[in-house]
Design a protein around this motif. Structure first.
Motif, mmCIF file in Angstrom:
data_model
loop_
_atom_site.group_PDB
_atom_site.id
_atom_site.type_symbol
_atom_site.label_atom_id
_atom_site.label_comp_id
_atom_site.label_asym_id
_atom_site.label_seq_id
_atom_site.Cartn_x
_atom_site.Cartn_y
_atom_site.Cartn_z
ATOM 1 N N HIS A 74 0.822 -1.220 0.000
ATOM 2 C CA HIS A 74 0.000 0.000 0.000
ATOM 3 C C HIS A 74 0.854 1.267 0.000
ATOM 4 C CE1 HIS A 74 -3.626 -2.331 0.528
ATOM 5 N NE2 HIS A 74 -3.110 -2.934 1.585
ATOM 6 N N GLY A 75 2.172 1.106 -0.135
ATOM 7 C CA GLY A 75 3.049 2.276 -0.105
ATOM 8 C C GLY A 75 2.804 3.202 -1.287
ATOM 9 N N LYS A 76 3.056 4.483 -1.076
ATOM 10 C CA LYS A 76 2.895 5.484 -2.134
ATOM 11 C C LYS A 76 4.257 5.966 -2.602
ATOM 12 C CE LYS A 76 -1.593 7.482 -0.865
ATOM 13 N NZ LYS A 76 -2.282 8.758 -0.543
ATOM 14 N N CYS A 77 4.321 6.341 -3.877
ATOM 15 C CA CYS A 77 5.552 6.957 -4.380
ATOM 16 C C CYS A 77 5.207 8.047 -5.374
ATOM 17 C CB CYS A 77 6.478 5.920 -5.006
ATOM 18 S SG CYS A 77 5.916 5.272 -6.579
ATOM 19 N N THR A 107 2.022 11.612 -5.190
ATOM 20 C CA THR A 107 2.304 10.269 -4.681
ATOM 21 C C THR A 107 1.068 9.388 -4.838
ATOM 22 O OG1 THR A 107 1.724 10.953 -2.422
ATOM 23 C CG2 THR A 107 4.038 11.092 -3.046
ATOM 24 N N THR A 115 -0.397 4.983 -5.002
ATOM 25 C CA THR A 115 -0.134 3.569 -4.742
ATOM 26 C C THR A 115 -0.011 2.811 -6.069
ATOM 27 O OG1 THR A 115 -2.469 2.981 -4.733
ATOM 28 C CG2 THR A 115 -1.503 3.666 -2.614
ATOM 29 N N GLN A 116 0.464 1.579 -5.989
ATOM 30 C CA GLN A 116 0.536 0.725 -7.165
ATOM 31 C C GLN A 116 -0.851 0.376 -7.693
ATOM 32 O OE1 GLN A 116 3.808 -0.499 -8.635
ATOM 33 N NE2 GLN A 116 3.957 1.484 -7.607
ATOM 34 N N ARG A 176 -3.384 2.379 -7.602
ATOM 35 C CA ARG A 176 -3.803 3.566 -8.352
ATOM 36 C C ARG A 176 -3.073 3.635 -9.692
ATOM 37 N NH1 ARG A 176 -7.659 6.596 -10.160
ATOM 38 N NH2 ARG A 176 -7.131 8.807 -10.401
ATOM 39 N N TYR A 234 -3.624 -4.956 -9.313
ATOM 40 C CA TYR A 234 -2.356 -4.938 -8.590
ATOM 41 C C TYR A 234 -2.330 -6.062 -7.570
ATOM 42 C CZ TYR A 234 1.368 -3.908 -5.361
ATOM 43 O OH TYR A 234 2.469 -4.034 -4.565
ATOM 44 N N SER A 263 7.280 0.394 -0.220
ATOM 45 C CA SER A 263 6.530 -0.220 0.870
ATOM 46 C C SER A 263 6.844 0.442 2.203
ATOM 47 C CB SER A 263 6.859 -1.714 0.944
ATOM 48 O OG SER A 263 6.210 -2.329 2.034
ATOM 49 N N ASN A 268 7.233 8.510 -0.231
ATOM 50 C CA ASN A 268 6.010 9.251 0.101
ATOM 51 C C ASN A 268 6.396 10.515 0.865
ATOM 52 O OD1 ASN A 268 3.353 9.973 0.401
ATOM 53 N ND2 ASN A 268 2.915 8.502 2.030
#
Length: 282
Positions: A164-167, A199, A201-202, A204, A219, A251, A256
């Motif tokens: 659920h990590g954002k980048c 930022t 998520t995968q 998204r 995903y 992750s 983020n």
């Protein structure tokens, strides 16, 4: 003002050169490349510059006012001296300003960390050079995901260990725009900028790719250990570890963070969906 760009035959270097041509005209831009013939299509003067050869840069940086140092692609332990070859030659030739393309990333906790550490050392070398300096830390390129689109379509999924990590994604043309501004505007001197967009998520990212490419990707998150093993088997020990380390960083929340793109570029970063649309229509 004569402005030079190293590694100009590469994708980021060429994007910066193209933007500089728009800003200051081709007569004021010098492309430096290990293999000059590969940069000739840029339409500017090309000089030879191999990061392993200090003498190349003693010649390539003659008469240059500002240099854009694109981070090398060699193994981390080799990059530091390679970059120092450029920095020292810049000092010797009276170059006034150096701009360095660094990266966002964790310095300690994953397999990508050695690459980040080498970049941080070059950042320190740039700051201590005595030259005017600006440093950009690049977010994650969107292009590799989009170049992989046929595989994603075949498998019906995006699979990695980002969870659920954002980048914050970016693109080489967006970075080219920002770095041209950082080179040409003195208000950026002494600044370090995180260069990325919104930022996400995968999951998204999969949704946005579906919108543009009319796909039905989902995903799937997998454990980082399993993902690293899979990447190493496909890509080899070094590259596989690096890719897995990047997604572990996502992750862990490493990417983020707030973006400084607007301060660097003078305009907001384009939305991710626009980056995807632009890539599709290349």
């Amino acid at each position: 003002m004569k402005t030079a760009v190293t590694s100009a035959s590469g994708q980021l270097g060429s994007a910066i050169v193209k933007q500089l041509i728009e800003e200051i005209g081709k007569d004021n831009v010098i492309a430096i490349a290990r293999t000059p013939a590969k940069a000739e299509q840029l339409g500017v003067a090309v000089r030879k510059g191999d990061y392993n050869n200090r003498e190349d840069f003693d010649i390539a940086l003659k008469g240059i006012d500002a240099v854009l140092l694109v981070s090398g692609m060699d193994e981390p332990q080799k990059r530091i001296q390679q970059h120092r070859n450029v920095i020292e030659a810049a000092k010797q030739n009276g170059v006034k300003k150096i701009v360095y393309t660094s990266i966002i990333g964790d310095e300690e906790k994953n397999a990508f960390s050695p690459v980040v550490q080498s970049n941080r050392q070059t950042e320190a070398d740039v700051r201590e050079s005595g030259l005017q300096w600006v440093i950009g830390r690049n977010g994650i390129y969107i292009e590799p995901d989009l170049e992989y689109i046929q595989t994603y379509k075949r498998e019906g999924e995006i699979r990695n260990c980002a969870g659920h990590g954002k980048c914050g994604y970016t693109s080489r043309p967006e970075l080219g725009y920002a770095y041209a501004k950082m080179l040409l505007n003195d208000k950026h001197i002494g600044k370090t900028y995180n260069l990325m967009g919104e930022t996400i998520t995968q999951a998204r990212l999969a949704e946005l790719i579906n919108q543009v490419y009319k796909t039905n990707l989902i995903y799937n998150a997998v454990p980082c250990e399993a993902y690293e093993k899979e990447r190493k088997e496909e890509l080899g020990e070094f590259i596989g570890s690096v890719i897995a380390g990047i997604y572990k960083g996502i992750s862990d929340g490493v990417y983020n963070i707030p973006s400084d793109f607007e301060q660097a570029a003078g305009r907001p970063h384009k939305p991710v969906i626009e980056l995807i649309r632009e890539f599709k229509h290349l």
